[in-house]
Design a protein around this motif. Structure first.
Motif: not given
Lengths: 518, 371, 306
Positions: C119-127
């Protein structure tokens, strides 16, 4: 009668650490015979049996069963082919019932469910057929040792074993129970079973066997008809020299001996079950008090309470006149107690630590071995070296891990350590169990030396020979009580003791009172 | 029974099957396998796996600053590793160093932001912060220590529950009492400069915590192998029944071990914060305490081993972290592949055992021929 | 909502509904720990398997646009991790505790890395366009007052969880395999000596354990929430292990203990709505587990003293 059921051909077993347990073993077992395998502890008997039962795989050699070469992958295949084994250490799950233990692995089923009703019925019937008197709905933890052994044998019969291996079955039995077992074995022989009987008690072996194979140092020393060999001949085949039966000639009297250990009115119960009841005895300097009895009659609890592994409940224990009842193990050791534990691997050593580390665990705080904070490493190593030499422990260096030693040498380390504190009271529990005769002999002499130098010794052993050979005075325990006391062992026979050990006879209060020095 | 070692004295040749060389072979092969798997993973996600892989292995060598970064990363790992090593050596599976790192960071922050007047002397001020954290860590560790020593409570699960609890309390304290306005997230005021640890190598971020770390390694080494306490730790860890039988008191020992390990965790946390952070900004458990368990495992529960393991893992982590900006797939978390594989292989008793047995068997057969 | 209102919401049907909702992952985790433990290999990697399964469930469901395939993916990764555990503890004779710790550390970090790569982020899979598993309204029952409110309308996996709890009880106490599992856990040498294939029994038990832990993870990211976020398991796996420890081999006690922990979690979910500090409210379940474990140990200690 002469039909061969099992044939071992050139069996060699080399363990991964390089130890050769068996070398070119050749034995033929005939259908319907009682065939004994005898040899010292560590001679390779148990390894050989494990190979037959497919617990271990041979490095070389072939096994023929009923005429065909076999390669059992696991015990299950051996069992399916009619081989059963009664292990030296019981293979029973205490929290399961007798019936559950017997059917485990071959459970009767109703659909996908286990059919406990039929399991109970089947095992009950089996017990009846072979005259075993066991309640199959009981939990195994509630059974006596000989009843547990019966369950073990029933397990093999439930699986239709034709060849039953019994690994030192009599080690835990009284002479009377042994007799009963032998009757049973003879009955199995009549019903066409083949019995492989492993033991190092030559009297028994001679009495029960049709043929006897001797193993020494992992090699066979021939198979003989039992009626054609004498016990002396067998002894020579097994160890090459004669056994000492008594150490009396080495014992020296100790002058002005004072009482060291005094146990008075000791009772102990666990989970509502009485384990010890009103135990009274004392030991003077320069004597060995032996305790005979079948395992599990309170000896373990008695020793653990005296040494401090368990807490006392009722009664008084004095060492050198000082009440040690509330003391910790450390304090008891400080007041002159030493202890050779029954299970050396479990309690007596740290297997992964060096010999030197194991050599000092009970007195590392001695001023020449450590200061307030630091260890004096050099002195520790010198001390270890000195003890290794004195007790002729076979090792290259005191830095080697102790588990690289043989059982006998490990036990020598334990004895050396316990000897080294110059104890007033030495408690020796099964001091030579499972070790070679040479080491056992050596350890016996060390114990006698300690006695001659004024220590008081309390000796507990399941090996009746050992207790009788070493003790000056003797107690017999049965169901947590002292049932007999012998001032001297002169003229006392094994079978006399057996009657007390089995609870058939019981001395009068007055006679037993003799164990206490007033 | 015949013993093949009986001829060993005569031939003084080093064999690969002996304990130490064998252990080294195992270790090296584990590293090779771990790195190889990392490369394979990179092949799946990266367009330039070979470049990425080489960069990962060599980046810290490309400059003094980068290598210094490796060294400062080592510090918390080593402290956490030493604390955990003490637990493991005593036979305790206690993972509370994670929570202790967090809460002691809060304690350190309390002192370092000048809540009570500091002296202005760098040596004393940082000393106060580190000692205070260490002492609080030691006291907190006494709780699972007491429960284990007295009641034989399951120290692992308890320590994990404690981590969550300590985090909750720590975060509450930060948010409520120490957080300042104007900074994103919940962060404290900047640390007073006199509380911060001095840089000891020009052109790098290497701080004096590195020296403290080396002192701690030496101290734990001496503690374990040269003192009476260390002896009882080792014996108890190898066989607690034997230690009890020998008259050693597990209660006093467990309390002492927890006290020391707690202190190491607390002090390590303060040193990490004062050495590399400007202000307290942990809004999650930092993961350093858990990594301590990893260090203890990889270092085979030996203080020098922990130091080496901390260097190796810090090297890769630092490299990955430095590369994270330039590569979309390299991140410090990638190193977890190397970590897990090393851990799995090194704790496997049977890894390479067959090979060793074969060699031993060959030797035995040769000897049998000789006879 | 003020504090008095909150207390009055306890032990209402809605509250019990919440307890079930938060209790399901705990129950899966407890069962996972239980089946592994009684067969003799303690699986302390429950937490790690949950995290990985939660992530892979989301990923697969997003890739395939199917919640069911997502669930399969989650179970698949659970089985793979269980197999790793089995291989190293059984074949390589590694200490299961060490392997468990290693896998937990790995899962915590590696899941974040995968999150970053995907996802390119380390937070959540909201994308990620991930799916959630359906909720089920039970016909007829859903219309019964109170009972319907409590037991109808849960996620699919909730009903699976209840069914599995019953099946595991039957398996352990009523089948030959259950007897063998217990035998392997109590004394492997004895089990082996009567031909029980200890390795096989344990392998099956660990795989089962992996599947159960994976369902706990899938429940969290494909039901309870509709995405994955780092560290979303929040020690739930460890709570399961604690419940297993309290039960000491007795499945019913394990289940009851889990329910107590679930109630504590339910209370948290209500209290979080008040103005009490969330950080402190959040630690309530962990404190409960801690107290539970301490009580157990003290009881054992006193028993041993007698």
């Amino acid at each position: 009668m002469n039909e061969t059921i099992l044939k071992l051909e050139n069996i060699t077993k080399i363990y991964s650490n390089g130890v050769v347990a068996n070398r070119d073993i050749n034995i033929e077992f005939r259908k319907g015979e009682i065939h004994s395998i005898v040899g010292e502890n560590g001679a390779g008997k148990s390894t050989l049996m494990k190979i037959i039962f497919a617990i271990e795989k041979q490095t070389n050699g072939k096994i023929y069963y009923k005429g065909n070469e076999v390669h059992f992958n696991d015990s299950m295949e051996a069992i399916k082919n009619g081989i059963g084994m009664v292990h030296q250490h019981f293979m029973l799950i205490p929290s399961f019932t007798v019936a559950q233990n017997i059917v485990l692995g071959s459970e009767p089923k109703k659909g996908v469910f286990i059919d406990m009703k039929s399991a109970i019925a089947q095992t009950q019937e089996l017990a009846k057929k072979y005259n075993f008197d066991v309640d199959v709905t009981q939990k195994v933890s509630a059974l006596t040792v000989s009843a547990k052994q019966k369950v073990e044998i029933l397990k093999t019969l439930y699986r239709n074993a034709e060849l039953i291996i019994l690994d030192e079955p009599t080690a835990v039995l009284t002479p009377q129970e042994t007799e009963a077992l032998f009757e049973q074995l003879k009955y199995f022989k009549e019903t066409g079973h083949t019995i492989v009987f492993i033991s190092h008690k030559l009297n028994e072996v001679k009495q029960i066997s049709d043929r006897i194979t001797v193993i020494r140092n992992g090699e066979t020393k021939g198979t003989h008809d039992a009626k054609d060999v004498t016990i002396d001949q067998l002894t020579e085949l097994i160890i090459g020299r004669k056994l000492e039966n008594s150490y009396d000639e080495f014992k020296k009297p100790v002058e002005d001996a004072k009482v060291i250990l005094d146990v008075a009115g000791l009772s102990f119960a666990e989970k509502g079950v009485k384990k010890l009841h009103d135990i009274n005895f004392s030991i003077k300097q320069g004597e060995i008090l032996g305790i005979a009895g079948v395992q599990g009659n309170g000896q373990e609890e008695l020793i653990q309470i005296i040494t401090g592994l368990r807490n006392k409940q009722e009664g008084v224990i004095k060492i050198d006149g000082v009440d040690v009842g509330g003391m910790s193990i450390y304090q008891k050791r400080e007041s002159g107690l030493s202890y050779i534990p029954e299970d050396r691997m479990r309690d007596g050593i740290a297997a992964e630590a060096s010999i030197a580390d194991n050599m000092i665990s009970t007195y590392y705080e001695r001023s020449d071995l450590s200061g307030k904070v630091f260890l004096k490493t050099k002195n520790i190593h010198n001390e270890a070296k000195r003890l290794i030499e004195k007790f002729s422990v076979k090792t290259k260096s005191e830095n080697d891990k102790i588990d690289s030693l043989s059982g006998g040498n490990i036990q020598k380390v334990v004895v050396a350590r316990e000897w080294n504190t110059n104890p007033h009271l030495m408690v020796a529990e099964q001091p030579t169990r499972g070790i070679d005769i040479g080491s056992a002999n050596y350890i016996h002499h060390q114990l006698i030396d300690m006695r001659n130098n004024g220590s008081a010794l309390l000796l507990v052993s399941a090996d009746l020979n050992e207790v009788m050979a070493l003790s000056d005075r003797l107690l017999v325990m049965y169901e947590g009580e002292i049932v007999a006391y012998f001032e001297s062992l002169k003229g006392i026979t094994e079978s006399q003791l057996g009657l007390y050990m089995l609870g058939v006879e019981h001395q009068s209060e007055e006679e037993i009172r003799g164990a206490v020095y007033e | 029974m015949s013993n093949p070692l009986k001829n060993g004295v005569a031939k003084k040749k080093i064999k690969w099957t002996d304990d130490l060389p064998f252990e080294i072979i195992r270790m090296l092969l584990s590293i090779v396998i771990a790195l190889f798997v990392t490369f394979i993973v990179l092949c799946f996600v990266s367009k330039t796996p070979v470049d990425d892989f080489i960069q990962l292995l060599t980046y810290p060598l490309q400059g003094k600053f980068y290598f210094g970064y490796v060294l400062i990363k080592m510090v918390p790992l080593t402290f956490a590793g030493l604390a955990t090593l003490l637990y493991f050596r005593t036979g305790l599976f206690n993972l509370s160093t994670e929570g202790i790192f967090y809460i002691c960071g809060v304690v350190c922050t309390y002192f370092a932001v000048g809540s009570i007047p500091l002296t202005g002397n760098g040596f004393i001020d940082s000393g106060i912060c580190i000692l205070a954290s260490g002492i609080v860590g030691a006291i907190i560790a006494l709780l699972p220590g007491y429960l284990k020593a007295k009641y034989n409570a399951n120290e692992m699960v308890i320590s994990l529950m404690m981590n969550s609890i300590l985090f909750g309390i720590g975060f509450y304290l930060i948010k409520t009492y120490l957080a300042v306005e104007g900074v994103s997230g919940n962060a404290s005021a900047p640390f007073t400069s006199s509380a911060k640890l001095a840089i000891i190598m020009d052109g790098t971020q290497v701080h004096s915590g590195l020296i403290l770390m080396l002192i701690a390694v030496a101290a734990i080494y001496i503690l374990l192998f040269k003192t009476k306490l260390g002896y009882t730790i080792r014996m108890t860890g190898l066989n607690d029944r034997f230690a009890k039988y020998s008259g050693m008191s597990s209660f006093a020992l467990f309390m002492a071990v927890h006290l020391i390990a707690g202190f190491l965790g607390g002090a390590g946390s303060a040193i990490e914060l004062l050495g590399t952070y400007k202000r307290f900004s942990w809004t999650q458990l930092p993961g350093l305490g858990f990594t301590g368990a990893l260090m203890a495992m990889l270092g085979k529960n030996h203080p020098i081993g922990v130091l080496i393991a901390a260097f190796g893992i810090s090297y890769l982590r630092a490299s990955a972290q430095l590369l994270a900006n330039s590569s979309p797939v390299i991140d410090v978390k990638l190193v977890s592949i190397v970590e897990v594989i090393l851990c799995l292989l090194i704790s496997s008793q049977y890894f390479l055992k067959k090979w060793r047995e074969k060699q031993l068997l060959k030797n035995e057969k040769e000897e049998m021929k000789d006879e | 909502m003020n504090n008095i209102d909150i207390v009055s919401t306890f032990f209402t049907p809605a509250f019990i509904f919440v307890v079930i909702r938060v209790g399901v992952p705990l129950m899966f985790a407890s069962m996972s720990a239980y089946v592994a433990s009684i067969s003799g290999i303690p699986n302390i990697a429950v937490e790690g398997i949950m995290i990985m399964a939660a992530l892979f469930g989301v990923y697969f469901s997003a890739m395939t646009a199917s919640a069911w395939l997502g669930l399969l993916g989650a179970i698949g990764i659970g089985i793979i991790m269980a197999l790793v555990m089995a291989f190293f503890t059984m074949k390589m004779k590694a200490n299961p505790i060490m392997i468990g710790i290693a896998l937990n550390l790995f899962a915590a970090d590696f899941s974040v890395w995968l999150l970053l790569v995907w996802t390119g982020s380390k937070g959540t899979t909201a994308a990620l366009p991930s799916k959630v598993l359906p909720t089920i309204d039970i016909p007829v029952i859903k219309d019964i007052p109170i009972l319907g409110e409590i037991i109808s309308g849960h996620y699919f996996l909730t009903y699976v969880c209840i069914a599995l709890a019953i099946l595991i009880w039957i398996l352990v106490y009523k089948t030959p395999f259950g007897l063998r599992m217990k035998a392997c856990g109590l004394d492997e040498h004895t089990a082996e000596s009567v031909g029980v294939k200890v390795q096989k029994v344990r392998l099956i038990a660990i795989i089962l354990s992996g599947i159960l832990a994976a369902m706990a993870g899938a429940y969290l990211s494909m039901g309870y929430l509709s995405m994955f976020s780092s560290n979303m398991t929040a020690s739930r796996g460890w709570i399961g292990i604690a419940a297993e420890a309290v039960g000491q081999g007795n499945f019913l006690i394990v289940v009851l203990t889990t329910i107590v922990f679930a109630i504590a979690q339910g209370v948290v979910n209500q209290l979080i709505l008040t103005n009490l500090p969330a950080e402190l409210v959040n630690i309530i379940p962990y404190v409960c587990v801690l107290i539970g474990l301490v009580m157990l140990s003290v009881r054992e200690y006193q028993k041993a003293k007698k």
